[in-house]
Design a protein around this motif. Structure first.
Motif, PDB file in Angstrom:
ATOM      1  N   LEU A 138       0.828  -1.207   0.000  1.00 21.84           N
ATOM      2  CA  LEU A 138       0.000   0.000   0.000  1.00 21.84           C
ATOM      3  C   LEU A 138       0.866   1.263   0.000  1.00 21.84           C
ATOM      4  N   SER A 139       2.087   1.133  -0.473  1.00 15.92           N
ATOM      5  CA  SER A 139       3.043   2.237  -0.418  1.00 15.92           C
ATOM      6  C   SER A 139       2.659   3.419  -1.307  1.00 15.92           C
ATOM      7  N   GLU A 140       1.844   3.169  -2.349  1.00 13.98           N
ATOM      8  CA  GLU A 140       1.444   4.242  -3.257  1.00 13.98           C
ATOM      9  C   GLU A 140       0.024   4.743  -2.978  1.00 13.98           C
ATOM     10  N   HIS A 141      -0.583   4.242  -1.925  1.00  8.30           N
ATOM     11  CA  HIS A 141      -2.001   4.546  -1.656  1.00  8.30           C
ATOM     12  C   HIS A 141      -2.123   5.610  -0.569  1.00  8.30           C
ATOM     13  N   THR A 142      -1.705   6.793  -0.911  1.00  9.90           N
ATOM     14  CA  THR A 142      -1.656   7.887   0.063  1.00  9.90           C
ATOM     15  C   THR A 142      -3.027   8.468   0.379  1.00  9.90           C
ATOM     16  N   THR A 143      -4.056   8.084  -0.381  1.00  7.57           N
ATOM     17  CA  THR A 143      -5.409   8.605  -0.142  1.00  7.57           C
ATOM     18  C   THR A 143      -6.225   7.713   0.792  1.00  7.57           C
ATOM     19  N   LEU A 144      -5.657   6.603   1.249  1.00  6.58           N
ATOM     20  CA  LEU A 144      -6.397   5.667   2.096  1.00  6.58           C
ATOM     21  C   LEU A 144      -6.867   6.333   3.390  1.00  6.58           C
ATOM     22  N   LYS A 145      -8.159   6.097   3.703  1.00  9.85           N
ATOM     23  CA  LYS A 145      -8.738   6.596   4.952  1.00  9.85           C
ATOM     24  C   LYS A 145      -9.101   5.454   5.903  1.00  9.85           C
ATOM     25  N   HIS A 146      -9.529   4.318   5.330  1.00 14.13           N
ATOM     26  CA  HIS A 146      -9.930   3.163   6.141  1.00 14.13           C
ATOM     27  C   HIS A 146      -9.316   1.896   5.546  1.00 14.13           C
ATOM     28  N   ILE A 147      -8.786   1.051   6.403  1.00 12.52           N
ATOM     29  CA  ILE A 147      -8.288  -0.253   5.953  1.00 12.52           C
ATOM     30  C   ILE A 147      -8.568  -1.298   7.035  1.00 12.52           C
ATOM     31  N   ASP A 148      -9.033  -2.452   6.591  1.00 13.30           N
ATOM     32  CA  ASP A 148      -9.186  -3.600   7.482  1.00 13.30           C
ATOM     33  C   ASP A 148      -8.558  -4.793   6.786  1.00 13.30           C
ATOM     34  N   ALA A 149      -7.431  -5.241   7.321  1.00  9.40           N
ATOM     35  CA  ALA A 149      -6.729  -6.395   6.746  1.00  9.40           C
ATOM     36  C   ALA A 149      -6.489  -7.455   7.813  1.00  9.40           C
ATOM     37  N   ARG A 150      -7.308  -7.464   8.824  1.00 12.31           N
ATOM     38  CA  ARG A 150      -7.120  -8.414   9.929  1.00 12.31           C
ATOM     39  C   ARG A 150      -7.398  -9.850   9.470  1.00 12.31           C
ATOM     40  N   ASN A 151      -6.845 -10.797  10.235  1.00  8.25           N
ATOM     41  CA  ASN A 151      -7.072 -12.224  10.000  1.00  8.25           C
ATOM     42  C   ASN A 151      -6.641 -12.666   8.604  1.00  8.25           C
ATOM     43  N   ARG A 159      -2.587 -13.729   6.499  1.00  6.44           N
ATOM     44  CA  ARG A 159      -1.294 -14.340   6.798  1.00  6.44           C
ATOM     45  C   ARG A 159      -0.182 -13.296   6.762  1.00  6.44           C
ATOM     46  N   LEU A 160      -0.551 -12.065   6.935  1.00  2.19           N
ATOM     47  CA  LEU A 160       0.395 -10.955   6.898  1.00  2.19           C
ATOM     48  C   LEU A 160       1.256 -10.961   8.160  1.00  2.19           C
ATOM     49  N   VAL A 161       2.568 -10.937   7.965  1.00  3.64           N
ATOM     50  CA  VAL A 161       3.489 -10.819   9.091  1.00  3.64           C
ATOM     51  C   VAL A 161       3.644  -9.354   9.478  1.00  3.64           C
ATOM     52  N   LYS A 162       3.710  -8.503   8.462  1.00  2.41           N
ATOM     53  CA  LYS A 162       3.764  -7.068   8.699  1.00  2.41           C
ATOM     54  C   LYS A 162       3.205  -6.345   7.487  1.00  2.41           C
ATOM     55  N   ILE A 163       2.825  -5.091   7.694  1.00  6.36           N
ATOM     56  CA  ILE A 163       2.333  -4.258   6.608  1.00  6.36           C
ATOM     57  C   ILE A 163       2.798  -2.834   6.864  1.00  6.36           C
ATOM     58  N   ASP A 164       3.367  -2.200   5.848  1.00  2.00           N
ATOM     59  CA  ASP A 164       3.921  -0.861   5.988  1.00  2.00           C
ATOM     60  C   ASP A 164       2.835   0.172   5.691  1.00  2.00           C
ATOM     61  N   LEU A 165       2.442   0.913   6.717  1.00  2.06           N
ATOM     62  CA  LEU A 165       1.426   1.958   6.569  1.00  2.06           C
ATOM     63  C   LEU A 165       2.029   3.345   6.766  1.00  2.06           C
ATOM     64  N   SER A 166       3.337   3.445   6.632  1.00  2.00           N
ATOM     65  CA  SER A 166       4.011   4.715   6.900  1.00  2.00           C
ATOM     66  C   SER A 166       3.657   5.808   5.904  1.00  2.00           C
ATOM     67  N   LYS A 167       3.230   5.416   4.701  1.00  2.00           N
ATOM     68  CA  LYS A 167       2.868   6.409   3.688  1.00  2.00           C
ATOM     69  C   LYS A 167       1.370   6.747   3.702  1.00  2.00           C
ATOM     70  N   ASN A 168       0.624   6.039   4.519  1.00  2.00           N
ATOM     71  CA  ASN A 168      -0.832   6.201   4.543  1.00  2.00           C
ATOM     72  C   ASN A 168      -1.224   7.126   5.695  1.00  2.00           C
ATOM     73  N   LEU A 169      -0.882   8.389   5.540  1.00  2.00           N
ATOM     74  CA  LEU A 169      -1.034   9.349   6.631  1.00  2.00           C
ATOM     75  C   LEU A 169      -2.489   9.772   6.855  1.00  2.00           C
ATOM     76  N   GLY A 170      -3.368   9.444   5.914  1.00  2.00           N
ATOM     77  CA  GLY A 170      -4.770   9.856   6.047  1.00  2.00           C
ATOM     78  C   GLY A 170      -5.644   8.842   6.764  1.00  2.00           C
ATOM     79  N   LEU A 171      -5.066   7.732   7.233  1.00  2.00           N
ATOM     80  CA  LEU A 171      -5.849   6.693   7.899  1.00  2.00           C
ATOM     81  C   LEU A 171      -6.523   7.238   9.146  1.00  2.00           C
ATOM     82  N   ARG A 172      -7.785   6.803   9.326  1.00  2.00           N
ATOM     83  CA  ARG A 172      -8.568   7.245  10.487  1.00  2.00           C
ATOM     84  C   ARG A 172      -8.702   6.122  11.479  1.00  2.00           C
TER      85      ARG A 172
END
Length: 208
Positions: A180-193, A195-208
């Motif tokens: 999601l490194s290019e998705h700077t417009t993201l406001k909501h994300i649900d990726a629970r449950n 097999r993700l070990v980690k996910i980089d949300l450092s570029k997603n500054l608009g998350l609520r």
């Protein structure tokens, strides 16, 4: 945190389309369509596209036997919602370039159609719940604002072309990676449950 979901845990397509501004969609203009719940196939190909008599809204909540549907060539069609729990195998939306929203939630055994490639204006896509698909090609939906594929069987999802996404719901799948490194417009994300070990949300500054 992989669960930046809103309190509703998803999105309401009709609320997003209407935007609280009153009806922005013409539903059935001069046309009434009566459907039988046991209907297995539906063909509205090229129907109602002349003059003022056209269909831009198709919502079929109770039709579990539906196996195939052909809505191709309906150039004023804005919204399609097919029935929860149907055994839909074939769906033709080729040429429906005005389509803004598509809801195929809980359609069992669905086969991803080539006709989706013409839906380049799609804004809202929901295919959540027991659809039993391990991959989905959404790259042609470059204008997509909201995507809900919660509870499918996804093992991979390429969102590289969907860079204007605001809402993403992909919880309860089998995803091992999510870029999601290019998705700077993201406001909501649900990726629970997943097999993700980690996910980089450092570029997603608009998350609520």
């Amino acid at each position: 945190d992989m669960s930046h979901a809103d309190s509703q845990g998803g999105f309401n397509i009709m609320e997003m389309l209407m935007g609280g501004e009153g009806d922005e969609i013409t539903t059935y203009t001069g046309r009434t369509v009566n459907l039988v719940p046991a209907l297995a196939a539906m063909n509205l190909k090229d129907s109602g596209i002349d003059g003022d008599d056209y269909i831009s809204f198709i919502d079929i909540p109770e039709m579990g036997a539906l196996y195939s549907a052909d809505f191709s060539g309906m150039t004023k069609l804005n919204y399609v919602a097919l029935p929860s729990g149907s055994t839909l195998k074939a769906l033709n939306l080729t040429g429906d370039t005005a389509l803004l929203a598509l809801d195929l939630s809980n359609t069992k055994g669905f086969i991803w159609p080539e006709g989706f490639r013409t839906l380049t204006g799609l804004l809202y896509f929901r295919m959540a719940g027991r659809n039993e698909i391990d991959s989905a090609d959404v790259r042609m939906f470059t204008k997509l604002l909201s995507l809900d594929m919660t509870g499918d069987s996804l093992e991979a999802l390429d969102l590289s072309a969907n860079t204007v996404l605001e809402n993403l719901y992909v919880g309860n799948n089998y995803l091992s990676s999510l870029d999601l490194s290019e998705h700077t417009t993201l406001k909501h994300i649900d990726a629970r449950n997943n097999r993700l070990v980690k996910i980089d949300l450092s570029k997603n500054l608009g998350l609520r």
